[in-house]
Design a protein around this motif. Structure first.
Motif, PDB file in Angstrom:
ATOM      1  N   THR A 174     -20.230 -15.145 -29.876  1.00 41.89           N
ATOM      2  CA  THR A 174     -20.112 -14.513 -31.202  1.00 41.89           C
ATOM      3  C   THR A 174     -20.559 -13.056 -31.069  1.00 41.89           C
ATOM      4  O   THR A 174     -21.440 -12.745 -30.262  1.00 41.89           O
ATOM      5  CB  THR A 174     -21.024 -15.186 -32.243  1.00 41.89           C
ATOM      6  N   ILE A 175     -19.957 -12.195 -31.854  1.00 38.22           N
ATOM      7  CA  ILE A 175     -20.261 -10.768 -31.758  1.00 38.22           C
ATOM      8  C   ILE A 175     -20.760 -10.259 -33.107  1.00 38.22           C
ATOM      9  O   ILE A 175     -20.160 -10.544 -34.150  1.00 38.22           O
ATOM     10  CB  ILE A 175     -19.010  -9.979 -31.326  1.00 38.22           C
ATOM     11  N   ASP A 176     -21.864  -9.550 -33.067  1.00 36.80           N
ATOM     12  CA  ASP A 176     -22.385  -8.932 -34.289  1.00 36.80           C
ATOM     13  C   ASP A 176     -21.565  -7.671 -34.572  1.00 36.80           C
ATOM     14  O   ASP A 176     -21.682  -6.668 -33.858  1.00 36.80           O
ATOM     15  CB  ASP A 176     -23.872  -8.585 -34.072  1.00 36.80           C
ATOM     16  N   LEU A 235     -23.186  -4.199 -34.828  1.00 36.66           N
ATOM     17  CA  LEU A 235     -23.799  -3.537 -33.660  1.00 36.66           C
ATOM     18  C   LEU A 235     -22.787  -3.159 -32.575  1.00 36.66           C
ATOM     19  O   LEU A 235     -23.089  -2.353 -31.710  1.00 36.66           O
ATOM     20  CB  LEU A 235     -24.864  -4.459 -33.042  1.00 36.66           C
ATOM     21  N   CYS A 236     -21.604  -3.746 -32.607  1.00 37.17           N
ATOM     22  CA  CYS A 236     -20.624  -3.501 -31.540  1.00 37.17           C
ATOM     23  C   CYS A 236     -20.135  -2.056 -31.563  1.00 37.17           C
ATOM     24  O   CYS A 236     -19.722  -1.541 -32.603  1.00 37.17           O
ATOM     25  CB  CYS A 236     -19.444  -4.454 -31.690  1.00 37.17           C
ATOM     26  N   ALA A 237     -20.188  -1.407 -30.383  1.00 37.01           N
ATOM     27  CA  ALA A 237     -19.738  -0.013 -30.269  1.00 37.01           C
ATOM     28  C   ALA A 237     -18.310   0.092 -29.739  1.00 37.01           C
ATOM     29  O   ALA A 237     -17.797   1.192 -29.569  1.00 37.01           O
ATOM     30  CB  ALA A 237     -20.690   0.743 -29.343  1.00 37.01           C
ATOM     31  N   GLY A 238     -17.712  -1.037 -29.439  1.00 32.76           N
ATOM     32  CA  GLY A 238     -16.327  -1.023 -28.959  1.00 32.76           C
ATOM     33  C   GLY A 238     -16.168  -0.428 -27.567  1.00 32.76           C
ATOM     34  O   GLY A 238     -15.110   0.098 -27.233  1.00 32.76           O
ATOM     35  N   CYS A 239     -17.206  -0.540 -26.730  1.00 33.43           N
ATOM     36  CA  CYS A 239     -17.145   0.085 -25.394  1.00 33.43           C
ATOM     37  C   CYS A 239     -16.225  -0.678 -24.441  1.00 33.43           C
ATOM     38  O   CYS A 239     -15.749  -0.132 -23.451  1.00 33.43           O
ATOM     39  CB  CYS A 239     -18.547   0.195 -24.810  1.00 33.43           C
ATOM     40  N   GLY A 240     -16.020  -1.954 -24.688  1.00 30.65           N
ATOM     41  CA  GLY A 240     -15.078  -2.730 -23.869  1.00 30.65           C
ATOM     42  C   GLY A 240     -15.668  -3.319 -22.598  1.00 30.65           C
ATOM     43  O   GLY A 240     -14.952  -3.946 -21.813  1.00 30.65           O
ATOM     44  N   GLN A 241     -16.960  -3.145 -22.372  1.00 31.58           N
ATOM     45  CA  GLN A 241     -17.553  -3.667 -21.121  1.00 31.58           C
ATOM     46  C   GLN A 241     -17.506  -5.187 -21.063  1.00 31.58           C
ATOM     47  O   GLN A 241     -17.390  -5.774 -19.997  1.00 31.58           O
ATOM     48  CB  GLN A 241     -19.002  -3.176 -21.001  1.00 31.58           C
ATOM     49  N   CYS A 242     -17.618  -5.823 -22.208  1.00 30.89           N
ATOM     50  CA  CYS A 242     -17.591  -7.288 -22.237  1.00 30.89           C
ATOM     51  C   CYS A 242     -16.211  -7.813 -21.849  1.00 30.89           C
ATOM     52  O   CYS A 242     -16.100  -8.767 -21.075  1.00 30.89           O
ATOM     53  CB  CYS A 242     -17.988  -7.794 -23.614  1.00 30.89           C
ATOM     54  N   PRO A 247     -24.185  -3.845 -23.324  1.00 23.01           N
ATOM     55  CA  PRO A 247     -25.377  -2.990 -23.244  1.00 23.01           C
ATOM     56  C   PRO A 247     -26.213  -3.004 -24.522  1.00 23.01           C
ATOM     57  O   PRO A 247     -27.398  -2.653 -24.487  1.00 23.01           O
ATOM     58  CB  PRO A 247     -24.798  -1.598 -22.977  1.00 23.01           C
ATOM     59  N   SER A 248     -25.614  -3.401 -25.647  1.00 19.38           N
ATOM     60  CA  SER A 248     -26.392  -3.369 -26.887  1.00 19.38           C
ATOM     61  C   SER A 248     -26.851  -4.751 -27.345  1.00 19.38           C
ATOM     62  O   SER A 248     -27.332  -4.909 -28.469  1.00 19.38           O
ATOM     63  CB  SER A 248     -25.566  -2.693 -27.995  1.00 19.38           C
ATOM     64  N   GLY A 249     -26.692  -5.750 -26.499  1.00 12.11           N
ATOM     65  CA  GLY A 249     -27.162  -7.095 -26.851  1.00 12.11           C
ATOM     66  C   GLY A 249     -26.495  -7.646 -28.101  1.00 12.11           C
ATOM     67  O   GLY A 249     -27.108  -8.381 -28.880  1.00 12.11           O
ATOM     68  N   THR A 250     -25.236  -7.310 -28.266  1.00 10.73           N
ATOM     69  CA  THR A 250     -24.505  -7.679 -29.477  1.00 10.73           C
ATOM     70  C   THR A 250     -23.951  -9.096 -29.437  1.00 10.73           C
ATOM     71  O   THR A 250     -23.653  -9.670 -30.470  1.00 10.73           O
ATOM     72  CB  THR A 250     -23.335  -6.682 -29.653  1.00 10.73           C
ATOM     73  N   ILE A 251     -23.817  -9.632 -28.211  1.00 10.26           N
ATOM     74  CA  ILE A 251     -23.130 -10.920 -28.066  1.00 10.26           C
ATOM     75  C   ILE A 251     -24.136 -12.052 -27.856  1.00 10.26           C
ATOM     76  O   ILE A 251     -25.078 -11.927 -27.085  1.00 10.26           O
ATOM     77  CB  ILE A 251     -22.149 -10.879 -26.875  1.00 10.26           C
ATOM     78  N   ASN A 252     -23.917 -13.114 -28.564  1.00 12.82           N
ATOM     79  CA  ASN A 252     -24.670 -14.351 -28.363  1.00 12.82           C
ATOM     80  C   ASN A 252     -23.674 -15.475 -28.114  1.00 12.82           C
ATOM     81  O   ASN A 252     -22.523 -15.402 -28.541  1.00 12.82           O
ATOM     82  CB  ASN A 252     -25.491 -14.694 -29.608  1.00 12.82           C
TER      83      ASN A 252
END
Ligand code: SF4
Ligand code: SF4
Length: 235
Positions: free
Chosen positions: A148-150, A153-160, A196-201
């Protein structure tokens, strides 16, 4: 150099063709040249330990098999893993030999590695049966533990998305927020580690739950409170 007739009936076939006049010569071919309109193979006969030349009308080389040039594009399209020699990789060589890491994509034949006709047929039948199981069931069970993504907080960087092996993450082009396809997600947690922002759980494996487990391990909370005492007695 050596004949290895490993399959059922291969040794008998080897004997049969020799009895019909085919000559096997053990050696290292080194060069093929043209002479007087014919083809000449130069080789070292390793049994006689001397150089030989064999004239032929036609020379057929047994070359190594390579993956199809389009394999790379298909792998990117379907999110398939590839082995060191660039053939498509199965999910598990013994337990899931025709499945891939991408659910619903199966491998058949030489796309997975060099095979003869009999092996290709067996592989293809296994792949068709695996696909049929899904179709006959009519339903697919999905993972309960999905990412799940918050959104705040997501910056849309695409690293995930770059590390997701199942192609379950897509960037929303308008809102620039990563979205999870819960049907494709297998709950592996790679994206959560990469963000990098701990947005995903991942459901049921949240950071808080992980930290609680680590704390329990580090404090020995899980150990029996009384460890039986062992006494050494000399006799
Ligand atoms: S948990 Fe694994 S499968 Fe699911 S989105 Fe993240 S990386 Fe992809
Ligand atoms: S890595 Fe984190 S911040 Fe970057 S797109 Fe993915 S969820 Fe958003």
């Amino acid at each position: 150099m050596d004949v290895r007739a490993f399959g059922k009936g291969f040794e008998e076939f080897y004997d049969l063709v020799r009895s019909e006049g085919i000559i096997y010569r053990r050696g290292n071919p080194s060069e093929i040249i043209r002479r007087n309109g014919r083809v000449v193979v130069r080789a070292e006969d390793t049994l006689l330990n001397k150089l030989v030349e064999v004239e032929a009308d036609q020379v057929v080389l047994a070359v190594g098999m390579l993956p199809h040039p389009e394999a790379k594009r298909i792998a990117q399209l379907l999110k398939l893993s590839r082995s060191e020699d660039n053939f498509f990789m199965e999910a598990h060589p013994k337990l899931r030999p025709v499945e891939t890491a991408t659910a619903g994509v199966f491998l058949a034949g030489c796309c997975q590695g060099p095979k003869d006709i009999a092996e290709s047929l067996t592989h293809a039948r296994a792949a068709a049966s695996s696909a049929l199981i899904l179709l006959i069931n009519g339903q697919v069970q999905v993972e309960a533990a999905t990412a799940t993504i918050d959104r705040d907080l997501c910056a849309g960087c695409g690293q995930c998305a770059a590390v997701c092996p199942y192609g379950a993450l897509t960037l929303h082009l308008v809102h620039n927020i990563m979205t999870v396809n819960p049907v494709l997600c297998r709950g592996c947690g790679s994206c959560a580690a990469a963000c990098p922002s701990g947005t995903i759980n991942v459901h049921h494996f949240t950071f808080d739950q992980f930290m609680a487990q680590i704390e329990a391990l580090s404090t020995g909370f899980w150990l029996p409170t009384k460890i039986p005492k062992i006494e050494m007695v000399a006799t």
